[in-house]
Design a protein around this motif. Structure first.
Motif, PDB file in Angstrom:
ATOM      1  N   VAL A   1       0.845  -1.193   0.000  1.00  0.00           N
ATOM      2  CA  VAL A   1       0.000   0.000   0.000  1.00  0.00           C
ATOM      3  C   VAL A   1       0.881   1.245   0.000  1.00  0.00           C
ATOM      4  N   PRO A   2       0.673   2.163  -0.940  1.00  0.00           N
ATOM      5  CA  PRO A   2       1.474   3.394  -0.984  1.00  0.00           C
ATOM      6  C   PRO A   2       0.958   4.440   0.004  1.00  0.00           C
ATOM      7  N   ALA A   3       0.882   4.052   1.251  1.00  0.00           N
ATOM      8  CA  ALA A   3       0.394   4.952   2.306  1.00  0.00           C
ATOM      9  C   ALA A   3       0.963   4.472   3.631  1.00  0.00           C
TER      10      ALA A   3
ATOM     11  N   ALA B   1      -6.424   2.114  -2.206  1.00  0.00           N
ATOM     12  CA  ALA B   1      -6.752   3.427  -2.759  1.00  0.00           C
ATOM     13  C   ALA B   1      -7.351   4.340  -1.695  1.00  0.00           C
TER      14      ALA B   1
ATOM     15  N   ARG C   1      -4.628   5.552   0.555  1.00  0.00           N
ATOM     16  CA  ARG C   1      -3.861   6.615  -0.094  1.00  0.00           C
ATOM     17  C   ARG C   1      -4.595   7.945   0.008  1.00  0.00           C
ATOM     18  N   ARG C   2      -5.894   7.937  -0.211  1.00  0.00           N
ATOM     19  CA  ARG C   2      -6.678   9.166  -0.068  1.00  0.00           C
ATOM     20  C   ARG C   2      -6.635   9.667   1.369  1.00  0.00           C
TER      21      ARG C   2
ATOM     22  N   GLU D   1      -4.243   9.179   3.464  1.00  0.00           N
ATOM     23  CA  GLU D   1      -2.882   9.698   3.682  1.00  0.00           C
ATOM     24  C   GLU D   1      -2.775  11.146   3.207  1.00  0.00           C
ATOM     25  N   GLN D   2      -3.381  11.439   2.064  1.00  0.00           N
ATOM     26  CA  GLN D   2      -3.345  12.800   1.541  1.00  0.00           C
ATOM     27  C   GLN D   2      -4.086  13.754   2.448  1.00  0.00           C
TER      28      GLN D   2
END
Length: 489
Positions: A343-345, A479, A482-483, A485-486
């Motif tokens: 996961v990119p978070a 996904a 990731r949201r 995280e932003q």
């Protein structure tokens, strides 16, 4: 102050009574079958915990050691099976253990039974009350009809029927008279019996100031909630079984719980006396009226301040043991669908998504597939997806999430859910966060232990749909993380 034992502490009434007793200065011991169910409750650290099943004489006797007042808040709410026999055995075991332990008083909350033509569940509750009154320990048997409070099964059934059906064709039980009582008044009576002196061994009827039919209650609810007037057309054809299935489809209350509620509503439930006022005087201003009770419940729901819900207690027929980690599974049949994804978070963002899963947030999969599975469960009398969540962001052990129950929570690491849908076996869903340096991985396991040939056929039959249901989850959860995280950054 007294040492009070509360059974059913994870249920709707018990979960509200415990903090009331603590606030009044009493010591509290909770008797539960699994101590883990209490772990995340805000008041748990201030109580003693005794693990015992009420049918286990030895464990129950140990749980009652040193107790002065014992609250018995256990009921079998299943719509079928030998519930009356289970209730009878548990009550007799508890009464005998209380006598051996020297308990001063047993307080039991049952149903109001003014009508002689009792439903099976009301008959069982009346029998439990008689068992305690005939026992060696003085007992106070409180008999209440419909309890109005945020999160109660009776209130949720009333609320959803009224809100969702502006025009209703209803069975004859909507014309039966009942005397509803606010949950705050029930708790006030329960709490008082921890302090009333003297020997009292008798039953008391509990009811609020209003005597209403169920149709009256629906009309009054609509008025308080600001809804247009409801059109109610009674019809004589709906049996309790058909009525409960209908309630199960329209409301979050599954048919297994709706049926005993509906069967009870066929009986007249009006107080025959108010003798309890001699021991517990009415509060200043009197008992809470029906409309006021509805307004208070709706305010709690609006503020998301519902302390306990009917779904706090385990669903009838749902398994409680064993866990998928138990060594007893060794060599047994256990099907597993296991998936993982980097996961990119951050791990924190991923955990927030996992802990918020279900309810209004959904399951990060094909929505129509989950809805169809929930509808199928409702059609066979299961809980379906309408239970939602107690809290939109936080979970604790014992919480219900749609047709799952939170079995374990390791913050930041693992969420284990046990299925409470109708299945030919036992099922779990585990969602986790794995960390390896700066790398965050989402882990997911669907576990199924089949019961008999039907269980094996069930798993093989739904396997083709796993890609649609479980296959999409890792990508969509990643996904969402990731949201999140932003947002956090």
């Amino acid at each position: 102050m007294s040492l009070c034992l509360v059974t059913g502490a994870t249920g709707y009434i018990g979960g509200r009574l415990v903090p009331e007793l603590l606030a009044a200065g009493h010591e509290v011991r909770c008797m539960v079958r699994s101590a883990g169910r209490l772990r995340d409750l805000p008041w748990a650290a201030r109580t003693q915990v005794a693990e015992a099943d009420a049918t286990d004489a030895g464990a129950t006797r140990r749980a009652l050691d040193g107790v002065e007042v014992a609250y018995y808040l256990i009921h079998a709410m299943g719509a079928s099976g030998r519930f009356a026999e289970r209730d009878r055995l548990a009550a007799r075991t508890f009464a005998a253990a209380a006598a051996e332990a020297g308990v001063r008083r047993i307080v039991y909350l049952g149903g109001l039974t003014a009508d002689e033509r009792l439903s099976p569940h009301l008959r069982s509750r009346a029998e439990v009350g008689e068992i305690f009154l005939e026992g060696a320990v003085p007992a106070v048997v409180l008999r209440a009809a419909v309890i109005i409070g945020s999160g109660s099964a009776s209130f949720e059934m009333l609320r959803h029927l009224t809100e969702r059906l502006p025009v209703m064709t209803t069975p004859r039980w909507v014309r039966s008279r009942t005397q509803p009582i606010a949950v705050r008044d029930v708790l006030r009576y329960l709490l008082a019996w921890a302090e009333v002196s003297g020997t009292v061994n008798r039953g008391f009827d509990l009811g609020g100031p209003d005597v209403l039919t169920y149709a009256d209650m629906m009309h009054a609810y609509a008025a308080v909630a600001g809804l247009p007037p409801r059109l109610i057309i009674p019809v004589p054809l709906l049996s309790p079984r058909l009525s409960s299935l209908w309630v199960g489809l329209v409301t979050p209350v599954p048919a297994s719980i709706a049926r005993p509620l509906v069967e009870s509503l066929r009986n007249e439930a009006v107080c025959g006396e108010h003798d309890i006022a001699r021991y517990v005087p009415d509060p200043e201003g009197g008992l809470t009226g029906f409309r006021r009770a509805v307004a208070l419940a709706l305010m709690k729901i609006k503020e998301a301040d519902v302390a306990t819900r009917w779904s706090s207690a385990s669903t009838p027929g749902a398994p409680s043991d064993p866990l998928p980690t138990d060594p007893g599974w060794a060599g047994g049949s256990l099907y597993v669908d296991e998936r993982s994804l980097a996961v990119p978070a951050s791990a924190e963002a991923l955990w927030q998504v996992i802990e918020g899963i279900g309810g209004d947030n959904g399951w990060y999969s094909l929505p129509v597939a989950w809805k169809l599975r929930g509808l199928a469960d409702r059609l066979v009398g299961g809980v379906g997806l309408r239970r939602g969540r107690r809290d939109p962001d936080r979970l604790r052990v014992g919480d219900s999430i749609d047709f799952w129950r939170v079995e374990d929570v390791v913050p930041g690491e693992l969420l284990r859910l046990r299925a409470e849908m109708r299945l030919p076996g036992l099922a779990w869903l585990e969602l986790g966060v794995a960390r390896d340096g700066d790398r965050t991985t989402y882990t997911q396991r669907a576990i199924f232990h089949p019961r008999g040939l039907l269980g094996h056929l069930y798993w093989r039959g739904i396997s083709p749909f796993h890609g649609l249901i479980f296959g999409r989850m890792p990508v969509n959860v990643a996904a969402a993380a990731r949201r999140r995280e932003q947002i956090l950054s």
